[in-house]
Structures are given as structure tokens and as C-alpha cells.
Enzyme design. Sequence first.
Site, PDB file in Angstrom:
ATOM      1  N   GLY A   1     -18.552  27.292  69.139  1.00  0.00           N
ATOM      2  CA  GLY A   1     -19.210  28.580  69.334  1.00  0.00           C
ATOM      3  C   GLY A   1     -20.006  29.062  68.131  1.00  0.00           C
ATOM      4  O   GLY A   1     -20.240  30.248  67.979  1.00  0.00           O
ATOM      5  N   GLY A   2     -20.405  28.134  67.288  1.00  0.00           N
ATOM      6  CA  GLY A   2     -21.245  28.513  66.153  1.00  0.00           C
ATOM      7  C   GLY A   2     -20.504  29.119  64.977  1.00  0.00           C
ATOM      8  O   GLY A   2     -21.107  29.452  63.962  1.00  0.00           O
TER       9      GLY A   2
ATOM     10  N   GLU B   1     -23.052  17.547  57.823  1.00  0.00           N
ATOM     11  CA  GLU B   1     -23.939  16.631  58.530  1.00  0.00           C
ATOM     12  C   GLU B   1     -25.366  16.831  58.049  1.00  0.00           C
ATOM     13  O   GLU B   1     -25.733  17.930  57.624  1.00  0.00           O
ATOM     14  CB  GLU B   1     -23.900  16.909  60.040  1.00  0.00           C
ATOM     15  CG  GLU B   1     -22.698  16.339  60.746  1.00  0.00           C
ATOM     16  CD  GLU B   1     -22.634  16.725  62.212  1.00  0.00           C
ATOM     17  OE1 GLU B   1     -21.749  16.207  62.879  1.00  0.00           O
ATOM     18  OE2 GLU B   1     -23.467  17.533  62.672  1.00  0.00           O
ATOM     19  N   LYS B   2     -26.137  15.792  58.185  1.00  0.00           N
ATOM     20  CA  LYS B   2     -27.561  15.922  57.898  1.00  0.00           C
ATOM     21  C   LYS B   2     -28.163  16.828  58.975  1.00  0.00           C
ATOM     22  O   LYS B   2     -27.812  16.739  60.151  1.00  0.00           O
ATOM     23  CB  LYS B   2     -28.217  14.550  57.948  1.00  0.00           C
ATOM     24  CG  LYS B   2     -29.667  14.582  57.526  1.00  0.00           C
ATOM     25  CD  LYS B   2     -30.158  13.190  57.173  1.00  0.00           C
ATOM     26  CE  LYS B   2     -31.665  13.229  56.865  1.00  0.00           C
ATOM     27  NZ  LYS B   2     -31.973  14.185  55.762  1.00  0.00           N
TER      28      LYS B   2
ATOM     29  N   GLU C   1     -22.113  17.460  74.016  1.00  0.00           N
ATOM     30  CA  GLU C   1     -23.299  18.116  73.469  1.00  0.00           C
ATOM     31  C   GLU C   1     -24.054  17.146  72.562  1.00  0.00           C
ATOM     32  O   GLU C   1     -23.451  16.482  71.722  1.00  0.00           O
ATOM     33  CB  GLU C   1     -22.886  19.362  72.669  1.00  0.00           C
ATOM     34  CG  GLU C   1     -22.209  20.414  73.536  1.00  0.00           C
ATOM     35  CD  GLU C   1     -22.010  21.742  72.814  1.00  0.00           C
ATOM     36  OE1 GLU C   1     -21.973  22.779  73.494  1.00  0.00           O
ATOM     37  OE2 GLU C   1     -21.896  21.748  71.567  1.00  0.00           O
TER      38      GLU C   1
ATOM     39  N   ASN D   1     -16.843  19.276  74.498  1.00  0.00           N
ATOM     40  CA  ASN D   1     -16.066  20.452  74.855  1.00  0.00           C
ATOM     41  C   ASN D   1     -15.171  20.109  76.033  1.00  0.00           C
ATOM     42  O   ASN D   1     -15.650  19.705  77.088  1.00  0.00           O
ATOM     43  CB  ASN D   1     -16.987  21.617  75.208  1.00  0.00           C
ATOM     44  CG  ASN D   1     -17.843  22.013  74.016  1.00  0.00           C
ATOM     45  OD1 ASN D   1     -17.348  22.069  72.896  1.00  0.00           O
ATOM     46  ND2 ASN D   1     -19.115  22.243  74.243  1.00  0.00           N
TER      47      ASN D   1
ATOM     48  N   ARG E   1     -13.492  21.806  78.114  1.00  0.00           N
ATOM     49  CA  ARG E   1     -13.238  22.985  78.949  1.00  0.00           C
ATOM     50  C   ARG E   1     -14.381  23.131  79.947  1.00  0.00           C
ATOM     51  O   ARG E   1     -15.380  22.435  79.857  1.00  0.00           O
ATOM     52  CB  ARG E   1     -13.223  24.230  78.044  1.00  0.00           C
ATOM     53  CG  ARG E   1     -14.541  24.372  77.285  1.00  0.00           C
ATOM     54  CD  ARG E   1     -14.727  25.689  76.595  1.00  0.00           C
ATOM     55  NE  ARG E   1     -16.091  25.841  76.137  1.00  0.00           N
ATOM     56  CZ  ARG E   1     -16.529  25.524  74.925  1.00  0.00           C
ATOM     57  NH1 ARG E   1     -15.708  25.043  74.025  1.00  0.00           N
ATOM     58  NH2 ARG E   1     -17.802  25.697  74.610  1.00  0.00           N
TER      59      ARG E   1
ATOM     60  N   ARG F   1     -27.775  35.056  79.900  1.00  0.00           N
ATOM     61  CA  ARG F   1     -26.527  35.763  79.595  1.00  0.00           C
ATOM     62  C   ARG F   1     -26.851  37.212  79.249  1.00  0.00           C
ATOM     63  O   ARG F   1     -27.611  37.484  78.313  1.00  0.00           O
ATOM     64  CB  ARG F   1     -25.819  35.116  78.408  1.00  0.00           C
ATOM     65  CG  ARG F   1     -25.463  33.670  78.638  1.00  0.00           C
ATOM     66  CD  ARG F   1     -24.545  33.183  77.544  1.00  0.00           C
ATOM     67  NE  ARG F   1     -24.373  31.747  77.605  1.00  0.00           N
ATOM     68  CZ  ARG F   1     -23.510  31.075  76.833  1.00  0.00           C
ATOM     69  NH1 ARG F   1     -22.770  31.727  75.941  1.00  0.00           N
ATOM     70  NH2 ARG F   1     -23.399  29.767  76.945  1.00  0.00           N
TER      71      ARG F   1
END
Lengths: 452, 149
Positions: free
Chosen positions: A164-165, A200-201, A276, A290, A292, A338
Site C-alpha cells: 500500500g505504498g 531496488e533500482k 504486480e 498480493n 488477497r 476510487r
Amino acid sequence: MSFRKILIANRGEIAVRVNRAAHELGIETVAIFSEVDRGSLHVRYADEAYCVGPGPAARSYLNIPNIISAGLISHADAIHPGYGFLAENARFAEICADHGIAFIGPTPKVIQQMGDKAAAKAIMSAARVPTIPGTDILDSAADAMRAANQLGYPVMLKAAAGGGGKGMREVRGPEDLAHAFATAQSEAEVNFKDGRLYMEKLVARPRHVEVQVLGDRFGDVVHVGERDCSVQKPSHQKLIEEAPAPALSERIRARLHKVAVSAARAVAYTSAGTLEFLVSGDDVYFMEMNTRIQVEHPISEAVYGVDLVKAQIRIAAGERLGFNQSQLHAHGHAIECRINAEEPGAGFVPAAGTLTDVAFPGGLGVRVDSHVYAGLAIPPYYDSLLAKLVVTGSSRNEAIDRMANALRETRVSGVHTTLDLCRAIMNDEAFRAGGVSVEYLPSFAATTAAAT
Amino acid sequence: MDWDKALARAREVAEFCAEAGLERYRVSQEDLEIEVRRSSRRVADDAAAPAAARPASGSGLATSNGSVTHEGPAETLLKAEFVGIVRFTHPVVVEGVHLPEGRELAYVESLGIRNPIRVVAPSRVTAVLVSDGQPVEYAQPLFAVEPTT
């Protein structure tokens, strides 16, 4: 075997969504709620409901003893965790099993493997799934500095337990690294009780494209197409998603589907899940899996005609998937917006308050998943999602026009929302052209905010 | 006084109680004693209940001089902290009984653990709001008690 009664261990729109799937399957439902959520539609629609704690999620929607106890006293034979909260908590899945309650999701082992982002990446690399060049767990800021020099800036810091960022920081140069490391670590600590970070790059102007998969206990695995979720807030939280991904070559699309299915097979996946990917030019990189049901699952349901939540429930009850890849075809184009209680002009800060006026759109190809109504108080404790507007059209253009009109019909007042921003995006040239990258929304929102 | 009249009188008292925003009110007249208490147990219906049924802020309970005549100001609700099954402790308490400090009235059985419900001071039970063996949710009022010091 089929379930007789399902406890839905969640709140808001996803609890409403799961409730619908269960009722359509002839299964009774048990809702849980916190003291501030008594008026939510997810409570009203369920056959039974139990208050499990006060407002703060740690004492209610994350209160495992009270949730399990509610399952036991209501004689629920399964628990659906929705997304967020306990959905990707392997320990919770184990506890459910210990109490004779089926967990509607993959096995605790797979949840645990995919939940540790660094471990997940290692497993995927071994299964020949392409991953972004990066590091193992970083011990310190100094360790991070060495790693960044090796990978080359810009780099991305990520929480090992993240999602979720949260606990994620982009670092453009060495001067920003120490601060980014400290803030990402404390954010990860607060959100996941796990401050471990890896690096990560940073992939240049990537698009976020994810693939929906379904697997059953008989080894059948299918993909249900991809979703483009590149319209993300600066926090990397998604705002608008669409399926299929626009402006993507058939070669890359087929490659994503193939990689996703082999990845799901590699971990013997047994539920609905999402892989993802970042797509940059011809490069495809696995980001995370994910384990879920996801917020944006309705757009895949819309174009493939598959009810993903029902599939999850049936698979958990030990049933076969009942269809194979050759029976799945995408029809038309779907978009989700959303509608969040937050202020886009103020950095998307969540807004709490009482909804004074609520009107949702309708018509052919329009779906609304929501738990709110006029008069409902929006508590400050949870995710700010109020409603998901999902439209389907025979083409992408028709879907965009349909969404633009659906947004015009929608009224949500009493709190700040993302409605106006979504309306503006439907009319924006760059979005309409298709194929925007994750850098699109942060700059668009900044320009829109500056113009008002 | 006949039954119908008593019922009508009780209804009047209840209406007065609601209007004044009182939780509890007792009146005696001739051979009749009426006590009206608003049940705080009907939590499940609270959200849908008309606003008029709830005390408006600043009325009744919160009088400025602090003297609230008709409300049992010291009455406390013993609530469930855990979701589970409530089990009455023997001897089972009934409305009106006096309890010594620390007396356990019941326990909530949750995941096999006994979570006792006790009075912290000598008290009188003013209401029993659940029945033995009933499933209870978080914060559900189980008993109403008032201290008897």
C-alpha cells in the site's frame, strides 16, 4: 463441501462486496464492526453482527481474539478477511485453522512467503520471473549508501513487510538517502511492526500493470487478465484502474499473463491473487504478489464475467475452479474510480466528517460498491475509501465517456473527496490517450491544485 | 388502581423521562410505584433510533449546577470487554441484591478464557441486562449496579 456461514473480518465496501457473494451462494453472513462503524451498510446487510472493539483498528478490526470468538459463538465455518487488516497475516490464517474455521485465502505458508517482499523476490527469481535489480535486507543507512552507489541512483527504498505504498521512499541522490532511510524505517515500524528495508533500482517512468490469477487445490491455475493501475497518488496508492491495460503490445501482454501463471504455479497458489509488475518499454519486472482480493478486482470481473470473490469462497471450500484458460475471454473495457474521503489539493490528506448528501450513478455498465449513505459519519481511523465506481464499455472510449457521465451523476458531500479530480482526469488528453506512467497523477494533481 | 390506568401512567412517566433526557425516573402514587429506566442495551437499534429518543446535549444529565435529581448518578454499567458467552456466577444475582466489594457476578468466556465481571465497591444490582449463556459483543452492558456505601 460448502460453507454454511461466513464471518467477514473487515469493514466498509469490501465487507459489503463479500456479503453479496456469500448471500448469492446461499451462505449466511456474520459482520464484525467497531463501535464507530455501527451505522455502516456492511453491518446492516449481514445476517448477524458483533461489535469487536473500539474505533482504533488495532483494538477492533485487528483484534484477533475477539474476531475468532465472534466466529465461534456465531458458529461460522469460514472467515473471509477482505483486503488490508488481517488479509495477509499468516498467523491469523493459522489461528483460524486452529479453531476449526476455514480461512478464505491461500495457505499461511504462501501468505508468509509472499508477505516478506525480499523473500518473495528471491522465490520469483528462482522461478525465472524477471525482477528489478536490488538488494537483500539493509542493516543500516551506511549499508544503504553502499548499495545505492552500486545500483546507481535513482533508487527505491521498500519495507520488507510493506504494501500500500507505506514504508516506501524514492531516493534521487546520496544527499537524500539518510533521511529517506530513517523515515521509511519508522513508517514501516509503525505500519507493519517490522522496520526492515531493502532497496531496488528505480525503473524509469514505469507503468503499474498487474495480473489477476486464480488457483485451486487441484493444481489448476488461470489468469484473469491484467489491470493497469498507473494512476497512483504520490504515496503510490492507486486512484484509477482499468482493464485491459491500454497501449500495451500483445507480446508484452501475453508475456505478463504467462509469467503470472508460472509464478502462481511455482508457489502452488490456491485462491485469488495478484502479481504486480512494473512495465517500462519492453522490460517487465515482478514487484510483488498480493495474496488477497484487491480493491480493484471488479474491473477484471467486468471484462471477464468471473465473480472473483465467489471463486475465492468456492476454492476455500475445496471446490474445483470449474473453468480453464480457454474459456476466459476479455470483453470490452472497464474502469474504476476510487471515491475517497480525502483532499487532493492538500496532499490527499484523509478527511473525516458526516456525509450530508450521497447520490450514486446508474445505468448500463455502471457498478457501485459502497457502504455509505447520507447521514453516515466517516470515522478518522480507517482507509478513506467511500465508494468504487466501476464502468464497463464496449471500447475504452465508451468506458471513459461512461465514467465521465457516472461521475457527473455522483454526489458525495459533507467531506472532501476525490470526485472532482477523477472528473478532471476523465477529460484529460494524456489519460484519454492511454498508457500513462505512475508519474502521471502526482504532476497532474499538482497542476490542478495550482490552477484552483 | 387498575392495570390499564397503571400502564397509562407508566407511559406518561416514560414520555416525561424521554423528554427530560433522563436515564431513570421513579414515581410513587397511592399503592403504585413506577420506575422507568431507559435501556442502554438496545445498542443495535441505536443508530436507527430517532434522535428525539436520546438526551439532547445540555439537558437533564448535564445540568449546570450539577445536581441531577432523578437520575441515579452513580449507576454504572458493567460491560463485556470480550466477545464471547456470558456465564453467571453462583449464587446468581438478581435485581435488587447487595454485593460485597469484589464479588464476581459473571464471567465472559472467550476462546476458553474466563474474563470475570466484578463490582469494584459494595453495590446493589439495579438491572440484569443479559441472560446466562447468551453470546455477547464488545462493550455490551451486562449489569447495572450502584454503590451502596
